[in-house]
Design an enzyme around this catalytic site. Structure first.
Site, PDB file in Angstrom:
ATOM      1  N   HIS A 154       0.836  -1.217   0.000  1.00 54.17           N
ATOM      2  CA  HIS A 154       0.000   0.000   0.000  1.00 54.17           C
ATOM      3  C   HIS A 154       0.864   1.258   0.000  1.00 54.17           C
ATOM      4  O   HIS A 154       0.337   2.356  -0.206  1.00 54.17           O
ATOM      5  CB  HIS A 154      -1.036  -0.015   1.118  1.00 54.17           C
TER       6      HIS A 154
ATOM      7  N   ASP B 122       0.792  -7.603   2.202  1.00 50.98           N
ATOM      8  CA  ASP B 122       1.043  -6.170   1.997  1.00 50.98           C
ATOM      9  C   ASP B 122       2.553  -5.886   1.946  1.00 50.98           C
ATOM     10  O   ASP B 122       3.109  -5.247   2.832  1.00 50.98           O
ATOM     11  CB  ASP B 122       0.360  -5.384   3.120  1.00 50.98           C
TER      12      ASP B 122
ATOM     13  N   SER C 142       3.985   2.434   8.245  1.00 51.19           N
ATOM     14  CA  SER C 142       3.675   1.423   7.235  1.00 51.19           C
ATOM     15  C   SER C 142       4.927   1.032   6.470  1.00 51.19           C
ATOM     16  O   SER C 142       5.685   1.899   6.024  1.00 51.19           O
ATOM     17  CB  SER C 142       2.634   1.952   6.253  1.00 51.19           C
TER      18      SER C 142
END
Lengths: 710, 710
Positions: A74, A211, A643
């Site tokens: 992402h 991810d 992230s």
């Protein structure tokens, strides 16, 4: 700052500065860390030396001496869109570069920042400021000192610097980073892997998203940072992370190093209460209005749906987050806890005359300053919301402010309006085009304008512009104004809008209603800005006193709020009790992924499912699970910006990537509830299994030091 | 019969006959039972002697020497409605009788059946039937033999008997029961406790329902069973259950004794497949049509909503169950497993000439008989559905059939149409009134009639009645017929409908279109019935052979399908994994109940929530949980009819009440998946805590042998 809130240090909580890590030796050892804390604190050796920022929104880490980086899928969706060629959709299809020559540059937004130094500059920034300095001037002098430090630190060869504030201004640090500007795409799984479950699974456990993605940093042939050039060469990082293909098990030690963006844990009780009772409920209300308006508009005009969709998703996600945070506030009773904490500080202050002398006036003034800002809550909300909800008003304001700022010398201009910001400004004025939907823009703007115009403290400039200075019917005047504003507005056309950027202030067309409104509002906005500067100066003076009182009254090992600088959080792989009668176990499996498969967003590819059904786990299987672990939970403490952060085991080896938090921990930016706040990681064994069994990216596996076994 | 399906005995599975229990000693001991299996098997001592049927739909148990019974709240909702007086809603408000005189009779549907004897009568029922007897006659002779046994067994003093078939007719047993007819309401919590969570939580874990209630059985002053009379006295059961206020913990032994209604585990592979591929999908389709129709009708006519609501709930619940069962079939792959099992039987039969001679022809004929019935699947579905979906057609058919039957002597009449059934028939003809909604009835009936009339095997009587015997447009004729049928139908009026019951066959009004249709259909229905009788005779002959082959080919300790007779199931308190990454833990708590509180169906009363918040657990707290357990899970094997069954601990003491199954086990009527099939119980500690802390029903607590402590 839940440590003080609940009076005990909690496993997992804490976004520690590297410099603090050396002092955490006993805790780290107790949690299971096998290395040397002092070594872990160093920026010039692995693991921290290998952990980089992608420019604020994400973290990555070097995993090969040839500059290979691993991060979240992402974090690279924008890059995938940018790198897609005519007829390609790399987000949907995924990407595997067959060789170095096939690696694709991700465009100008791709950059890698390697932190090389962190230095305390508190003395230089605020050490010489006289105590009686007017607050507005204090704010300016802090900004000036910071600008000077940055200017002296930065080098054109690719050294970027910033001054970051810690503990509400009690400490300032100069961060030095090496910036790499040619970032290329090496491997990304399809969206059906990287974003498996999409909004349904977002913020939720159990999770089965792969991810992860791989990038590579390139530099000029001379080794210096350089923008994209075909003959650039892979960057050779001094430090890389080793991969532990054995992964980590429940109960095992894990830590995450990365660049968390911002938290609010050192806020006063009044700020907690304001968030819970005013700010969040109000945001949710405005977001709901926007979502309803978008739905109405899309129903009446099907062509509007796709235009509004990205905005809708972003608003819906924000509203989901806001509601979850409100729920977290309510469930935890954190406002009452914060009040009890602040009452304990007050009692501690009052118990001793010398403390009272030192702290009491500042604490009183801090509360008064925050309360004064609160008095303008409604007007501030509507002003912010007008620019947020209406692309056209936002553009007009930016154009007018820029034209004003450009009358000054570059050095004097406000941040965001200097020459160095021009590229970004022009880019966003152009790219705004694909999101403009006039009917939705009009309804949202009218809704805000009407309420703002009716406020007792409505800006007089707005009243005058609306023709209400001598009274009159607000609704009628606003309706007339909205009709004028939206009668074929030039700002809705990309060429006109970008063209305005070439006009000096005097040449801006006053017969453009939006421009005319923004010009009219400018004096008011400047007054607001001056007030804000005074408030910022006051807070820079007062918050450090509050922090000091808190730390002395309720001593505990403290860590500063996240501020985009490198941090380390450590803890344990573990599940949690989401509700009575249930336990979430901390690992998911390939079979669980397959069990969810079906329509989008669970549209796992046939080859992916076939590889699961084949049941070959190679070197990546977990004997206890009898499967390859897909995602796992830990009690670590992360937030936006983390992230893509590497998850490291007790030996500092890569065992996963942090990519999300759970719903029960969604209020963690304000307080960390160790019972239920969890970080969600993708397991490195799933990454390796996928590369081997599905993507057949043997060359990537080998670069990671692994031998393909499937 | 998953034992054979998966080839291994599984903890928890098994609805054992009392006579079998004596032989389960080693298994019972291994599971943790502390008593003597032979004693447990006896009907004349506790616990089995205290476990009673409430007449088919529920189970209860005696818990005091004065005839106090405990069962589920959902077993007494009809009683609560019946016992409510003008202006009262006892379902909503709950009920606590302050003393014996205040206990309220629950009406004529209240009865208690105490099983006193179970005797093998296979020899009497089928022992003397010649092998070559025509199947229709076989069916009749089985029915006649059963009737004779029952007549000889029953006594007017309150002894009721029935002959029950086991293993598809391999065994017949005569069940003797003592019937008590004056049942009174002692205590029931409000619906917000007993039915906490309603349809949202129904079939689901985690659960927080207090699904318990107390009744008392009364008899005449002479001790004989008698209908309600003010001067009846409490029944003095010979056996009662002792309450264990300490409850049971995870991992602990539990057993449930009760009256499960029916299961289908001894079905052939073809019947499993038919259920999964035809019967269930078809039911769901028809149910969906009815739900859509009800919604349409209620939308157009708001007054129709409340009339249709009970039907809607029942259909929605059935559809939910059907979909869950389909999911269970798919997830478990049980059809393939059943096919593999039957293939193994066939192989075992084929491996030996004497086996082939004994089994092969019967197995072939059984499959052919089932396949022949399947050929009429569509017509059978529509015929059943017409009477199910249309109250008026159902009433007309019942009235006409009854008028035909009443031309015979009472002994010759079909079951359901004898003098003993008159009360029930008149009652249901009257009570039907509150559910009749003409527009919904018309649409549902028309939908079925049109499809039936278009079938190649449409009953010729129907074609004639519709005027289609010489061809014609089916849609037009059906539309005309429906218009005739629904032009002010007398059957929609209670007085007319009940009045028809007083008319002999010849006097039934042929100008009533529904009566005329039912009269026209009667010969066809009689033919169908004769065919059914032949098929039943064949199955009574063939199924026992299949069962014998299965038990010889794949030996395992077997238990018969549920058939409304007393059974015992035993196992362990334990949770399960509902999906990857989660574990359902086997107990819920007061705090979990409070966390769910809010709008209906989670409308816990303030006093209830206040008692939870007060945190006083008295003698009822679980030290490990730090709370009072509300509901718990076990791996026991129950089905409809078991509701209200006592849950017993290793010493045979009451520790809870079974009241539901979980969603993952919803297909258990066909096969028991020990990994996920769970029974949901209310914990006796919650019952006691509620009586003490909330209901303040100290006298009930004392009658249960407890000392109020809150």
């Amino acid at each position: 700052m839940l440590i003080a809130l609940i009076g005990a240090a909690l496993a997992g909580e804490g976004m520690w500065e590297p410099a603090q890590v050396a002092g955490l030796g006993p805790e780290l050892a107790k949690a299971g860390f096998a290395g040397d804390a002092a070594q872990l604190a160093r920026l010039d050796v692995a693991p921290l030396g290998a952990v980089v920022s992608l420019g604020g929104f994400c973290t990555a880490s070097f995993v090969s001496p040839d500059g290979l980086l691993v991060t979240n899928h992402h974090c690279v969706t924008g890059f995938l869109q940018q790198a897609s060629r005519e007829g390609e959709d790399l987000i949907d299809a995924g990407f595997v570069a067959a060789d170095r020559a096939s690696e694709r540059n991700v465009g100008p937004s791709g950059r890698v920042l390697v932190t090389t130094d962190v230095r305390d500059v508190t003395a230089e920034v605020v050490g010489k400021l006289p105590p009686k300095l007017p607050d507005a001037e204090r704010s300016e002098r802090i900004e000036d000192a910071s600008k000077k430090l940055v200017a002296a630190c930065e080098k054109p060869s690719g050294v970027r610097c910033r001054v970051a504030s810690f503990y509400g201004g009690a400490t300032y640090r100069l961060i030095t980073q090496r910036e790499l500007l040619d970032v290329r795409l090496v491997m990304a799984p399809p969206d059906s892997v990287g974003n498996y479950g999409d909004e349904i699974d977002n913020w939720h456990w159990p999770r089965h998203a792969g991810d992860f993605a791989f990038l590579r940093a390139y530099v000029g042939k001379d080794g210096a940072a350089a923008g994209f050039a075909a003959d650039n060469v892979p960057y050779r990082p001094a430090q890389t992370l080793a991969v532990n293909p054995g992964g980590v098990s429940p109960g095992g030690f894990v830590m995450v190093a990365g660049y968390p963006g911002g938290t609010d844990r050192w806020r006063t009780a009044e700020e907690f209460e304001r968030e819970a009772t005013r700010a969040l409920p109000r945001s949710i209300l405005e977001q709901q209005f926007l979502l309803d308006t978008f739905a109405d508009v899309a129903k009446a005009d099907p062509a509007a749906g796709p235009i509004l969709e990205p905005g809708r998703l972003s608003i819906a996600n924000g509203m989901f987050n806001g509601k979850g945070t409100l729920e977290g506030f309510a469930r935890s009773g954190v406002v009452a806890k914060a009040k009890a904490r602040d009452a304990a500080i007050d009692a501690w202050v009052a118990a001793d005359p010398s403390r009272s002398a030192r702290y009491a006036p500042a604490l009183t003034e801090l509360r008064a300053t925050l309360a004064a800002a609160d008095a303008r809550f409604e007007r501030d909300v509507l002003l912010r919301y007008m620019a947020y909800a209406s692309d056209l008003y936002g553009a007009a304001t930016a154009i007018v402010t820029r034209a004003h700022e450009r009358q000054k010398s570059d050095a004097k201009r406000r941040p965001g309006y200097q020459d160095r910001d021009e590229g970004r400004t022009r880019g966003s004025m152009a790219s705004m085009q694909r999101g403009i939907q006039l009917e939705a823009d009009r309804r949202a703007f009218a809704h805000a304008l009407e309420r703002l115009a009716a406020l007792p403290d409505c800006p007089p400039e707005l009243k005058t512009w609306l023709g209400l200075e001598a009274g009159g019917d607000v609704k009628v005047r606003v309706a007339e104004a909205v009709a004028r504003l939206y009668a074929n507005p030039p700002l809705a056309r990309e060429a006109d809008r970008v063209g305005y950027l070439d006009l000096p202030l005097a040449k801006l067309p006053k017969d453009d209603a939006f421009v005319s409104l923004a010009l009219a509002m400018h004096p008011f906005i400047e007054r607001e800005r001056a007030e804000g500067r005074a408030r910022d100066g006051a807070l820079a003076r007062l918050r450090p006193v509050y922090v000091e009182a808190l730390r002395n009254a309720l001593p505990a090992r403290a860590y500063p709020d996240a501020n985009g600088t490198l941090r380390v959080t450590f803890g344990t792989v573990q599940g949690y009790r989401p509700f009575d009668g249930a336990l979430y176990t901390p690992q998911t499996t390939l079979e669980g992924l397959a069990a969810k498969a079906g329509a989008w967003p669970f549209d796992a590819a046939p080859a992916h499912l076939a590889a699961i059904t084949a049941g070959k786990h190679g070197a990546y299987g977990d004997p206890t699970l009898g499967s390859v672990p897909v995602d796992f939970l830990s009690d670590l403490d992360i937030t936006g910006g983390n992230s893509g952060s590497p998850t490291l085991d007790k030996d500092g080896r890569l065992v996963g990537l942090a990519f999300d938090g759970n719903y029960e921990g969604i209020a963690s930016d304000w307080f960390f509830d160790a019972n239920v706040a969890r970080t969600i990681h993708v397991d490195v064994r799933y990454v390796l299994w996928y590369l081997d069994a599905v993507a057949q990216a043997d060359h990537v596996l080998r670069e990671l030091g692994q031998v393909p076994s499937l």
